[in-house]
Design an enzyme around this catalytic site. Structure first.
Site, mmCIF file in Angstrom:
data_model
loop_
_atom_site.group_PDB
_atom_site.id
_atom_site.type_symbol
_atom_site.label_atom_id
_atom_site.label_comp_id
_atom_site.label_asym_id
_atom_site.label_seq_id
_atom_site.Cartn_x
_atom_site.Cartn_y
_atom_site.Cartn_z
ATOM 1 N N GLY A 10 -5.826 -17.026 57.727
ATOM 2 C CA GLY A 10 -4.563 -17.587 58.231
ATOM 3 C C GLY A 10 -3.716 -18.153 57.101
ATOM 4 N N GLY A 13 0.262 -19.211 56.972
ATOM 5 C CA GLY A 13 0.797 -20.234 57.863
ATOM 6 C C GLY A 13 1.297 -21.473 57.144
ATOM 7 C CD GLN A 14 3.354 -27.029 59.156
ATOM 8 O OE1 GLN A 14 2.678 -26.970 60.173
ATOM 9 N NE2 GLN A 14 4.139 -28.057 58.875
ATOM 10 C CG ASP A 34 -2.102 -14.549 58.125
ATOM 11 O OD1 ASP A 34 -1.998 -14.023 59.244
ATOM 12 O OD2 ASP A 34 -1.840 -15.754 57.918
ATOM 13 N NE ARG A 36 2.007 -8.872 61.426
ATOM 14 C CZ ARG A 36 1.626 -9.702 62.397
ATOM 15 N NH1 ARG A 36 1.912 -10.993 62.313
ATOM 16 N NH2 ARG A 36 0.963 -9.286 63.456
ATOM 17 C CE1 TYR A 143 -4.796 -25.690 67.744
ATOM 18 C CE2 TYR A 143 -4.165 -27.931 68.337
ATOM 19 C CZ TYR A 143 -4.449 -26.985 67.377
ATOM 20 O OH TYR A 143 -4.377 -27.317 66.048
HETATM 21 P P1 NAD Z 1 0.159 -21.537 61.499
HETATM 22 O O1 NAD Z 1 0.401 -21.110 62.921
HETATM 23 O O2 NAD Z 1 1.313 -21.891 60.663
HETATM 24 O O3 NAD Z 1 -0.678 -20.414 60.746
HETATM 25 C C1 NAD Z 1 -1.772 -19.782 61.353
HETATM 26 C C2 NAD Z 1 -1.958 -18.434 60.690
HETATM 27 O O4 NAD Z 1 -3.061 -17.794 61.339
HETATM 28 C C3 NAD Z 1 -0.742 -17.517 60.847
HETATM 29 O O5 NAD Z 1 -0.293 -17.081 59.582
HETATM 30 C C4 NAD Z 1 -1.263 -16.359 61.696
HETATM 31 O O6 NAD Z 1 -0.728 -15.093 61.316
HETATM 32 C C5 NAD Z 1 -2.762 -16.415 61.418
HETATM 33 N N1 NAD Z 1 -3.560 -15.788 62.471
HETATM 34 C C6 NAD Z 1 -3.376 -15.852 63.816
HETATM 35 N N2 NAD Z 1 -4.297 -15.083 64.423
HETATM 36 C C7 NAD Z 1 -5.074 -14.543 63.457
HETATM 37 C C8 NAD Z 1 -6.191 -13.657 63.465
HETATM 38 N N3 NAD Z 1 -6.674 -13.140 64.612
HETATM 39 N N4 NAD Z 1 -6.739 -13.299 62.278
HETATM 40 C C9 NAD Z 1 -6.241 -13.785 61.112
HETATM 41 N N5 NAD Z 1 -5.179 -14.607 61.042
HETATM 42 C C10 NAD Z 1 -4.608 -14.979 62.217
HETATM 43 O O7 NAD Z 1 -0.900 -22.731 61.562
HETATM 44 P P2 NAD Z 1 -1.070 -23.933 60.519
HETATM 45 O O8 NAD Z 1 -0.157 -24.989 60.936
HETATM 46 O O9 NAD Z 1 -1.045 -23.417 59.142
HETATM 47 O O10 NAD Z 1 -2.534 -24.411 60.921
HETATM 48 C C11 NAD Z 1 -3.684 -23.961 60.240
HETATM 49 C C12 NAD Z 1 -4.885 -24.560 60.929
HETATM 50 O O11 NAD Z 1 -4.776 -25.978 60.928
HETATM 51 C C13 NAD Z 1 -5.055 -24.146 62.383
HETATM 52 O O12 NAD Z 1 -6.412 -23.922 62.644
HETATM 53 C C14 NAD Z 1 -4.543 -25.335 63.168
HETATM 54 O O13 NAD Z 1 -5.174 -25.449 64.405
HETATM 55 C C15 NAD Z 1 -4.895 -26.481 62.253
HETATM 56 N N6 NAD Z 1 -4.029 -27.624 62.445
HETATM 57 C C16 NAD Z 1 -2.718 -27.588 62.086
HETATM 58 C C17 NAD Z 1 -1.900 -28.692 62.296
HETATM 59 C C18 NAD Z 1 -0.435 -28.697 61.929
HETATM 60 O O14 NAD Z 1 0.275 -29.649 62.260
HETATM 61 N N7 NAD Z 1 0.066 -27.679 61.250
HETATM 62 C C19 NAD Z 1 -2.441 -29.839 62.876
HETATM 63 C C20 NAD Z 1 -3.777 -29.845 63.256
HETATM 64 C C21 NAD Z 1 -4.568 -28.738 63.005
HETATM 65 N N1 SER Z 2 0.266 -29.887 65.076
HETATM 66 C C1 SER Z 2 -0.676 -29.327 65.983
HETATM 67 C C2 SER Z 2 -0.001 -28.883 67.227
HETATM 68 O O1 SER Z 2 0.993 -29.461 67.559
HETATM 69 C C3 SER Z 2 -1.747 -30.333 66.332
HETATM 70 O O2 SER Z 2 -2.972 -29.742 66.088
HETATM 71 O O3 SER Z 2 -0.480 -27.993 67.876
#
Ligand code: NAD
Ligand code: SER
Length: 323
Positions: A10, A13-14, A34, A36, A143
């Site tokens: 992943g 992502g962010q 990821d 793609r 989630y």
């Molecule tokens: P994001 O949605 O920005 O990125 C997730 C990435 O996962 C994307 O690039 C997507 O293409 C990829 N993805 C989705 N399905 C996939 C698959 N089947 N195989 C491979 N890749 C796949 O999420 P993020 O904000 O970067 O979060 C990363 C992790 O951190 C997640 O597990 C999320 O639950 C956790 N998290 C994030 C936050 C937040 O505020 N950003 C808060 C708590 C937890």
């Molecule tokens: N920032 C995340 C969400 O809003 C919390 O895990 O889903």
């Protein structure tokens, strides 16, 4: 410091965008993966990137066999709002994806695995203020259910298979390099871009919805700090509570207005309001502080200044900032 080969799932992502850069800056070889190739992040396409769906266990196993990673950061998931729109896919990606990672990590003798959990493991029956590390966890979102089950699996793999899995429960993360990917806390990122682009923002949460939040540089630093901590310091194998500060949409809007006095916020709560109301307002992260020295660096005010300055730099809005 020892240089490791690290696989990140992943990675577009962010969090992944910034984590991959930070790990590379520390001298590690990082294989970003990821679904793609990112259209926004050319550097990933140029070096050490693999297209990888975490649901494809054979492909995952091939990547692990090819690179023999010492560490894996498993970020791939569907976040809270996206997950409510497609619960079955969210369960599959968040749960089966994690189990594939854990199994392949054991099979390939991966040294350490990072699993990002979330404040969404708490639910409406958890204490909402200064939510303890160990308390009632009855999440109401798909989630939260998947992430809580994921935490239990991580602890199980540590106890029964000796896999060194480490995890934090991130609050909502605020950043400017990559926009947020479908969570309930996304507003706290979008509001900055809209404030500079159009001087107004229609928020999908009500004005007084307080949630725990954190600036991305602290989240990245804390994640790496956890992964570098000595084994004996890691006493929690579900997910460490992690906190920085809390704010409501009204409070963040007021903080932005200090720099953009014309900025206006309006409120039109949607389905995400109910999700936010089931989550903590603030978090007790004393276990992370005591066990491995966690301490955030950015206050809310410092984050707001840094966000606006950096977005303005990138998007040529700099003449709009009044402080
Ligand atoms: P994001 O949605 O920005 O990125 C997730 C990435 O996962 C994307 O690039 C997507 O293409 C990829 N993805 C989705 N399905 C996939 C698959 N089947 N195989 C491979 N890749 C796949 O999420 P993020 O904000 O970067 O979060 C990363 C992790 O951190 C997640 O597990 C999320 O639950 C956790 N998290 C994030 C936050 C937040 O505020 N950003 C808060 C708590 C937890
Ligand atoms: N920032 C995340 C969400 O809003 C919390 O895990 O889903």
């Amino acid at each position: 410091m020892k240089s490791d080969t690290i696989v990140v799932t992943g990675a577009n992502g962010q969090i992944g965008t910034e984590l991959v850069s930070a790990l590379r800056a520390k001298g590690h070889r990082v294989i970003a993966t990821d679904l793609r190739v990112s259209d926004k992040n050319d550097s990933f396409a140029e070096r050490d990137f693999e297209v990888l769906d975490v649901l494809n266990k054979d492909a995952l196993s091939s990547v692990f066999q090819k690179y023999k990673p010492a560490q894996v950061y498993h970020l791939a998931a569907l976040l809270s709002a996206k997950a409510e729109q497609n619960p079955q896919l969210a369960w599959d990606v968040n749960m089966k994806g994690l189990l594939n990672i854990l199994d392949c990590s054991v099979a390939s003798q991966v040294g350490k695995v990072f699993y990002p959990s979330t404040i969404a493991v708490f639910g409406s029956t958890s204490p909402r203020v200064n939510t303890p590390q160990q308390t009632v966890t009855e999440p109401g979102t798909i989630y939260g259910i998947s992430k809580l089950a994921g935490e239990r699996w991580c602890e199980y793999y540590f106890n029964h298979k000796g896999l060194d899995v480490r995890s934090v429960r991130y609050p909502g993360l605020v950043s400017y390099k990559t926009k947020a990917g479908g969570g309930t806390t996304d507003y706290a990122v979008d509001i900055f871009f809209q404030a500079l682009e159009s001087k107004k923002y229609a928020c999908y949460l009500s004005e007084d919805t307080t949630l725990p939040m954190m600036y991305m540089p602290d989240a990245i630093a804390g994640t790496i700090q956890l992964m570098e901590a000595p084994l004996e310091n890691i006493k929690i194998r579900s997910g460490y509570n992690l906190a920085a500060f809390s704010f409501s949409p009204e409070q963040i809007a007021t903080a932005i207005q200090k720099y953009l006095p014309d900025f206006q916020i309006s409120y039109a709560p949607d389905f995400r309001q109910q999700i936010a109301e089931s989550w903590p307002q603030s978090i007790d992260d004393s276990f992370a502080r005591n066990d491995w020295g966690w301490a955030p660096q950015f206050s809310l005010e410092q984050m707001v200044k840094d966000m606006l300055e950096n977005i303005a730099k990138n998007e040529t809005f700099s003449n709009q900032l009044s402080v």
